[in-house]
Design an enzyme around this catalytic site. Structure first.
Site, PDB file in Angstrom:
ATOM      1  CB  ILE A  72       5.708   7.246   4.422  1.00 16.61           C
ATOM      2  CG1 ILE A  72       4.678   8.227   5.001  1.00 16.61           C
ATOM      3  CG2 ILE A  72       5.258   5.820   4.630  1.00 16.61           C
ATOM      4  CD1 ILE A  72       3.302   8.124   4.369  1.00 16.61           C
ATOM      5  CB  SER A  89      11.504  12.607   8.136  1.00 15.63           C
ATOM      6  OG  SER A  89      12.670  12.259   7.404  1.00 15.63           O
ATOM      7  N   GLY A  90      11.362  15.604   7.600  1.00 12.34           N
ATOM      8  CA  GLY A  90      12.000  16.864   7.221  1.00 12.34           C
ATOM      9  C   GLY A  90      11.945  17.824   8.380  1.00 12.34           C
ATOM     10  CB  VAL A 141       4.848  12.033   6.884  1.00 14.15           C
ATOM     11  CG1 VAL A 141       3.496  11.536   6.381  1.00 14.15           C
ATOM     12  CG2 VAL A 141       4.947  13.541   6.745  1.00 14.15           C
ATOM     13  CG  ASP A 161       6.528  25.234   2.042  1.00 13.05           C
ATOM     14  OD1 ASP A 161       7.442  25.729   1.361  1.00 13.05           O
ATOM     15  OD2 ASP A 161       6.687  24.234   2.768  1.00 13.05           O
TER      16      ASP A 161
END
Length: 624
Positions: free
Chosen positions: A18, A20-21, A26, A132
């Site tokens: 669901i 990503s990065g 995730v 962050d």
């Protein structure tokens, strides 16, 4: 490489990615032990030091309990991967919202900002810095609740490759505080700047550093303190300017940021509405909701079981999603005689719908230590309590089903989510009420109450419980009870079938046809034509059978109490013990029948009638 269908730690079933990065993938997953949806971030620490840092940050995040913080449930190491198990939030990231819709309105951004600033204020008070804050780490549900995720986790995962791309500076350059760009560690005021940059990007459609072709250009502008003035922010402009002050000492603290943002875009104060901020892009409407049925004030249990790993396993087994089973004890299964099997937002068959599947003790644990009681009060009821440091109960979350259909009109503010309608009543003292009108025209009442101090705001607690219930309903029908009740249980009984017309007419002057059948036929009320006389009968549960005020009696060979004028003036209540047993968590529990007679007669006459009717009802109860 993880794939859909993999099982992590022999417990979490991966379903689909669901998100990503650079910081990991995730997954949406199913926790098979606790029977709930979770989000799982798969991370790949570069070395043991990074792994220890990630474990520490996950541990810090797990200590935060706030409605606007995504809860961390578990940390799992499997092979070379580390998995962080988090609360699953049904919604979109703020970054996705802006990408799909374009820049948001100042009112929407102000609502989100108030909630995230409140989350930062809570975390900062506990000594935790996020490090962050960015649109990617702000999640927004469909009904406008904003949650901050990845506390310290992204910071712990910054790799050499990531640092190289940004010139040795950790974080997302578009939202980077100037002091962090210059090499200083992130602190509380850095979080406030990144919040301001995140809100700026949501309302302006770009970074406060403008638009640049390369990440290093943003870092250079951050070092120079180059902030472009907002143009679309309207009433938010002054608050954003304060949050984006280049000098950290000139920025407000997070709790001050909450007040600035609320003053700029006023909405309901915390505890007065569904959220700390206003609604997000939805059209409100109103309907009149019937008040909860005349539930009687059962005394609270003196003994509860705090949720432990073992107890949670038992509770999970109890509330598992199983196939729909038939009604218990014969007779019709539903007040309407119909069931809309599986349709999202429906309660379905009344006698098998499980109220405990709509409450989640673990998700509410962010407010404090959670305590579950699945067998207290009415049979259509489930409770979660919060326990303070002293061990005393400080708050109660009660969920009940109601057979009465909602009626349109009135002054209760509501909002539509999927197939259900949510009503938010104004707080009254230490109590707050939320209502869910189901797609099959039944009602679910969530009643939260402060029992001691210090305790969370009852409306915030109620909203969190409502959010979870709605998330379950959004996936389908209310899950069924996991097992059939014992042969001797009152759950198999039918309250409206305990008397024939002659008994009621002769004893109390009421007609058997003039009745109000409660949810699951576990409660029934009969009245005469004028309404000045009536009989009420209800099945319920408690942790013991005692009365401080009642007169002891033996009715049909069973222990009983007689309580004149207990439920109302000119009435007499009889409570009769049906059976004693241990519930699924090992608690001592009793089932009892409560029968109340009211009318314009002497108390002595009313109590005589109540005892006679209770004795008649005892003959038709399940064999104890």
């Amino acid at each position: 490489m993880a794939e859909a269908g993999d099982r992590i730690a022999d417990r979490y079933l991966l379903q689909e990615p669901i998100g990503s990065g650079g910081m990991g993938i995730v997954w949406r997953a199913h926790d098979e032990l606790l029977n709930r949806q979770v989000a799982m971030k798969c991370a790949h620490p570069d070395d043991e030091r990074a792994e220890r840092r990630l474990t520490n940050e996950a541990s810090n995040a797990a200590q935060l309990h706030d409605r606007h913080v995504v809860s961390v449930f578990d940390f799992v190491k499997e092979g070379g991967d580390c998995w962080i198990v988090m609360e699953h939030v049904s919604g979109s990231s703020l970054a996705d919202l802006v990408r799909d819709r374009g820049a948001l309105s100042p009112q929407e951004v102000g609502s989100i900002g108030c909630q995230i600033a409140a989350a930062l204020a809570k975390s900062h008070a506990e000594g935790v810095v996020h490090g962050d804050v960015s649109p990617e780490n702000v999640l927004v549900t469909e009904d406008g609740v904003a949650k901050l995720t990845d506390f310290g986790i992204s910071r712990a995962l910054w790799s050499e490759a990531t640092l190289t791309r940004t010139g040795g500076v950790p974080g997302k350059p578009l939202y980077l505080p100037p002091e962090v760009a210059k090499g200083h560690p992130a602190d509380r005021k850095s979080d406030v700047f990144s919040l301001g940059a995140t809100l700026y990007a949501a309302v302006e459609g770009q970074s406060p550093y403008g638009k640049a072709a390369h990440l290093m250009a943003y870092v250079a502008r951050a070092i120079d303190g180059h902030i472009e003035p907002p143009r679309r922010a309207g009433p938010l402009a002054e608050a954003l300017t304060a949050l984006l002050s280049v000098e950290p000492r000139r920025r407000p603290a997070a709790d001050q940021a909450v007040r600035l943002l609320r003053r700029a875009t006023p909405g309901p104060a915390p505890g007065e509405g569904p959220h700390d901020g206003g609604p997000l892009d939805r059209t409100p409407f109103r309907m009149r909701l019937l008040p909860p049925s005349a539930r009687r004030p059962w005394r609270r249990p003196s003994r509860r079981v705090v949720i432990t790993a073992t107890a949670l396993g038992a509770a999970a087994a109890m509330v598992a999603w199983l196939a729909l089973v038939g009604p218990w004890g014969g007779g019709h299964s539903d007040e309407s005689g119909r069931s809309e099997s599986g349709r999202a937002g429906t309660v379905g068959d009344a006698r098998t719908a499980d109220p405990c599947t709509l409450l989640d003790a673990v998700s509410l644990s962010r407010f404090g230590a959670t305590v579950l009681d699945p067998d207290y009060g009415e049979i259509d009821r489930c409770d979660v309590l919060l326990r303070g440091e002293s061990g005393d109960d400080i708050a109660d979350v009660q969920l009940n089903f109601d057979a009465d259909p909602p009626e349109p009109g009135g002054l209760v503010p509501t909002r539509r989510v999927g197939n259900v309608t949510i009503g938010a009543y104004k707080r009254e003292g230490d109590k707050c009420v939320r209502n869910i009108a189901s797609a099959d025209r039944k009602q679910i009442w969530i009643i939260t109450e402060r029992l001691g101090t210090p305790a969370p705001d009852p409306c915030q607690l109620g909203d969190a419980a409502t959010d979870y219930a709605v998330s379950v309903l959004d996936r389908g029908q209310v899950p069924r009870r996991s097992s059939r009740p014992d042969e001797s249980s009152l759950a198999r009984g039918h309250a409206c079938g305990l008397f024939d017309g002659d008994e009621l007419e002769r004893a109390a002057g009421v007609e058997v046809q003039d009745r109000d059948q409660g949810f699951g036929d576990w409660r029934c009320e009969w009245a005469n034509g004028s309404g000045d006389a009536g009989v009420e009968l209800e099945f319920s549960r408690s942790n013991d059978f005692t009365s401080h005020d009642g007169q002891r009696a033996v009715i049909a060979g069973r222990k009983s109490f007689v309580l004149p004028n207990e439920w109302s003036d000119e009435s007499c209540l009889v409570q009769m013990l049906h059976r004693s047993y241990r519930n699924s968590l090992g608690d001592d529990t009793v089932e009892l029948v409560s029968l109340n007679v009211r009318g314009p007669q002497s108390t002595e006459k009313l109590c005589h009638t109540a005892k006679a009717l209770t004795a008649a009802a005892a003959k038709k109860l399940p064999k104890a």
